[in-house]
Motif scaffolding. Structure first.
Motif, PDB file in Angstrom:
ATOM      1  N   ASN A 270       0.901  -0.976  -0.121  1.00  0.00           N
ATOM      2  CA  ASN A 270      -0.045   0.183   0.250  1.00  0.00           C
ATOM      3  C   ASN A 270       1.104   1.161  -0.346  1.00  0.00           C
ATOM      4  O   ASN A 270       1.231   1.013   0.883  1.00  0.00           O
ATOM      5  CB  ASN A 270      -0.793   0.334   1.338  1.00  0.00           C
ATOM      6  CG  ASN A 270      -2.124  -1.251   1.347  1.00  0.00           C
ATOM      7  OD1 ASN A 270      -2.530  -1.276   0.118  1.00  0.00           O
ATOM      8  ND2 ASN A 270      -2.117  -1.892   2.237  1.00  0.00           N
ATOM      9  N   PRO A 272       0.202   4.997   0.692  1.00  0.00           N
ATOM     10  CA  PRO A 272      -1.172   6.430   0.676  1.00  0.00           C
ATOM     11  C   PRO A 272      -0.508   7.586   0.405  1.00  0.00           C
ATOM     12  O   PRO A 272       0.719   8.095   0.605  1.00  0.00           O
ATOM     13  CB  PRO A 272      -1.151   6.063   2.265  1.00  0.00           C
ATOM     14  CG  PRO A 272      -0.345   5.073   2.607  1.00  0.00           C
ATOM     15  CD  PRO A 272       0.356   4.292   2.069  1.00  0.00           C
ATOM     16  N   ARG A 281      -7.261  10.961  -2.226  1.00  0.00           N
ATOM     17  CA  ARG A 281      -8.101  10.012  -2.302  1.00  0.00           C
ATOM     18  C   ARG A 281      -7.082   8.411  -2.880  1.00  0.00           C
ATOM     19  O   ARG A 281      -6.612   8.052  -3.366  1.00  0.00           O
ATOM     20  CB  ARG A 281      -8.772  10.168  -3.935  1.00  0.00           C
ATOM     21  CG  ARG A 281     -10.362   9.113  -3.619  1.00  0.00           C
ATOM     22  CD  ARG A 281     -11.249   9.131  -4.278  1.00  0.00           C
ATOM     23  NE  ARG A 281     -11.892  10.642  -4.195  1.00  0.00           N
ATOM     24  CZ  ARG A 281     -12.387  11.086  -5.106  1.00  0.00           C
ATOM     25  NH1 ARG A 281     -12.803  10.570  -6.444  1.00  0.00           N
ATOM     26  NH2 ARG A 281     -12.777  11.989  -5.564  1.00  0.00           N
ATOM     27  N   THR A 282      -8.112   7.891  -1.783  1.00  0.00           N
ATOM     28  CA  THR A 282      -7.375   6.152  -1.405  1.00  0.00           C
ATOM     29  C   THR A 282      -8.148   5.388  -2.158  1.00  0.00           C
ATOM     30  O   THR A 282      -9.374   5.931  -0.979  1.00  0.00           O
ATOM     31  CB  THR A 282      -7.036   5.951  -0.019  1.00  0.00           C
ATOM     32  OG1 THR A 282      -5.417   6.954   0.643  1.00  0.00           O
ATOM     33  CG2 THR A 282      -6.678   4.641   0.113  1.00  0.00           C
ATOM     34  N   GLY A 283      -7.894   5.042  -3.377  1.00  0.00           N
ATOM     35  CA  GLY A 283      -8.859   4.056  -3.961  1.00  0.00           C
ATOM     36  C   GLY A 283      -8.773   2.846  -3.785  1.00  0.00           C
ATOM     37  O   GLY A 283      -8.262   1.874  -2.877  1.00  0.00           O
ATOM     38  N   GLY A 284      -8.751   2.325  -5.217  1.00  0.00           N
ATOM     39  CA  GLY A 284      -8.112   0.769  -5.881  1.00  0.00           C
ATOM     40  C   GLY A 284      -7.250   0.622  -6.202  1.00  0.00           C
ATOM     41  O   GLY A 284      -6.136   1.576  -6.089  1.00  0.00           O
ATOM     42  N   GLU A 289       1.196  -0.054  -6.969  1.00  0.00           N
ATOM     43  CA  GLU A 289       0.358  -1.629  -6.066  1.00  0.00           C
ATOM     44  C   GLU A 289       0.880  -2.621  -6.354  1.00  0.00           C
ATOM     45  O   GLU A 289       1.271  -3.605  -5.704  1.00  0.00           O
ATOM     46  CB  GLU A 289      -0.987  -0.814  -5.290  1.00  0.00           C
ATOM     47  CG  GLU A 289      -0.713   0.367  -4.845  1.00  0.00           C
ATOM     48  CD  GLU A 289      -1.111   1.488  -4.913  1.00  0.00           C
ATOM     49  OE1 GLU A 289      -0.829   2.713  -4.436  1.00  0.00           O
ATOM     50  OE2 GLU A 289      -1.074   1.876  -6.591  1.00  0.00           O
TER      51      GLU A 289
END
Length: 424
Positions: A270, A272, A281-284, A289
């Motif tokens: 991950n 961030p 924004r933290t999304g898919g 990643e």
């Protein structure tokens, strides 16, 4: 330019990516589009000590090397793969064999282009305003050279942005039609200064020598609840590795086109926005990643004990807390001690390091443990992970037209030196 490749059929799953690279290059070669190719790609395996070109799906499982190599007739431009603790000399031999076959693929593409290629397109390359370039060099070169005294990432970025803002304010009237070029010209000048300093003084952006590794700190067992945890910090790059163990029934079921399989070791990565000081924004999951997590997983997979030795499913999660340099290699360096902390009997400790390159003509310098700035302004991002005995994962990206086996051999030797230091 967008090249779309349709895979019409395949009975050897592993070769689809190699075929796609060759097909894309062939399409560009016949298109008439300005292109510094052709580019060829092959997959290299090694079974019972013998190298195999483009092994099939069934052969990969028996191989101790799984390497995809791409390049031009002159040099290698990309490498991606893993190995089962293989020496640097064996890896170089695999790459050299791959390049010999890449030359044949490039020759075939040149023959195709000669017979079926469209006439080369004529175009005028974009050029920055020469007067503006001279003015910026005369006014701000000293300020840009002064950035060498700043070793902290955020402070340096702020100082560079201050120079850009001042240049825009002072030159907007005289060069009103070209103010959009100011930022790029200053960035080019910053690159020139940094690269020349590396080549002539052997001193890098943060004051280190070419082989110096940033300060390292490792803390183990920092979280009370998970089965294992470790924080690995190298300079301004930090990864928190967290290990969770499960029974064999917790393994991940893979339902793929070639059949069903189960995965008992998995690593998730991950990244961030706060780790680079940004709000986002933290999304898919994105390409970072997926790619970085896969590289770190390959690096550690070779030392995972068999199911009979350790009948557990293992999940490692790397949380990148700060990033200025290779967070995928920091993930390897946090994943290894976190699994030891969880009681996983790994075959050996694993570490990873990212190498860089600055090359101007015949002059070049190989850099150990590169910063984000050296990745951005340099010519190579070369990640090598492994144990004290050999390499387990390997990834090379080049921004120039390739590197020679001699430079790669030097980079691998320097990477081994750095890897052993980190393992120590």
């Amino acid at each position: 330019v967008q090249v779309i490749i349709y895979t019409l059929s395949s009975d050897q799953k592993e070769q689809v990516d190699v075929l796609a690279i060759n097909a894309a290059s062939a399409a560009l070669s016949v298109s008439g589009i300005p292109f510094h190719g052709p580019v060829g790609a092959v997959r290299i395996g090694r079974i019972n000590g013998e190298f195999v070109i483009n092994p099939g799906y069934g052969e990969i499982d028996k191989s101790d090397i799984d390497l995809v190599v791409a390049g031009t007739k002159k040099a290698v431009t990309m490498i991606e793969g893993s190995s089962k603790i293989v020496s640097e000399d064996d890896m170089i031999s695999a790459v050299e064999l791959a390049h010999e076959n890449i030359k044949k693929l490039c020759a075939a593409q040149e023959e195709l282009a000669a017979k079926a290629g469209k006439p080369p397109m004529t175009y005028t390359a974009f050029a920055k305003n020469e007067e503006l370039q001279k003015e910026i060099r005369a006014r701000y070169l000293g300020d840009i050279q002064g950035l060498a005294r700043i070793t902290e990432k955020k402070e340096r970025e702020d100082a560079l942005h201050a120079i850009i803002d001042r240049a825009k304010e002072e030159l907007c009237e005289a060069f009103s039609d070209f103010t959009g070029q100011i930022s790029g010209i200053i960035d080019d000048l910053d690159s020139e200064v940094m690269r020349e300093r590396v080549l002539t003084e052997k001193v890098r952006a943060d004051g280190r020598g070419l082989r110096d590794i940033r300060p390292i700190d490792i803390m183990v067992g920092v979280l009370p609840r998970p089965h294992g945890s470790a924080v690995f910090t190298r300079g301004q790059t930090q990864s928190l590795g967290v290990v969770t163990l499960g029974t064999v029934t917790d393994s991940q079921r893979i339902d793929a086109i070639e059949g069903e399989s189960y995965k008992r070791f998995m690593l998730h990565y991950n990244f961030p926005p706060f780790c680079t000081g940004e709000v986002g924004r933290t999304g898919g999951l994105g390409r970072r990643e997926i790619g970085h997590g896969m590289l770190a997983e390959r690096a550690l997979e070779g030392v995972i004990p068999s199911e009979t030795e350790f009948p557990y499913t293992i999940r490692v999660v790397s949380e990148i807390l700060e990033s200025n340099g290779s967070s995928s290699m920091a993930t390897v360096c946090s994943g290894s001690p976190s699994m030891f902390n969880a009681g996983v009997p790994l075959k050996a400790a694993v570490a990873g390091i990212a190498m860089g390159l600055v090359m101007e003509g015949d002059r070049y310098a190989v850099l150990s443990d590169i910063l984000g700035l050296e990745d951005h302004l340099g010519d190579m991002d070369f990640k090598v992970a492994g144990t004290s005995e050999g390499i387990t994962a390997f990834q090379l990206d080049i921004k120039i037209e390739g590197i020679t086996p001699a430079i790669m051999r030097e980079a691998l030797a320097q990477a081994r030196e750095g890897r052993l230091y980190i393992l120590g």
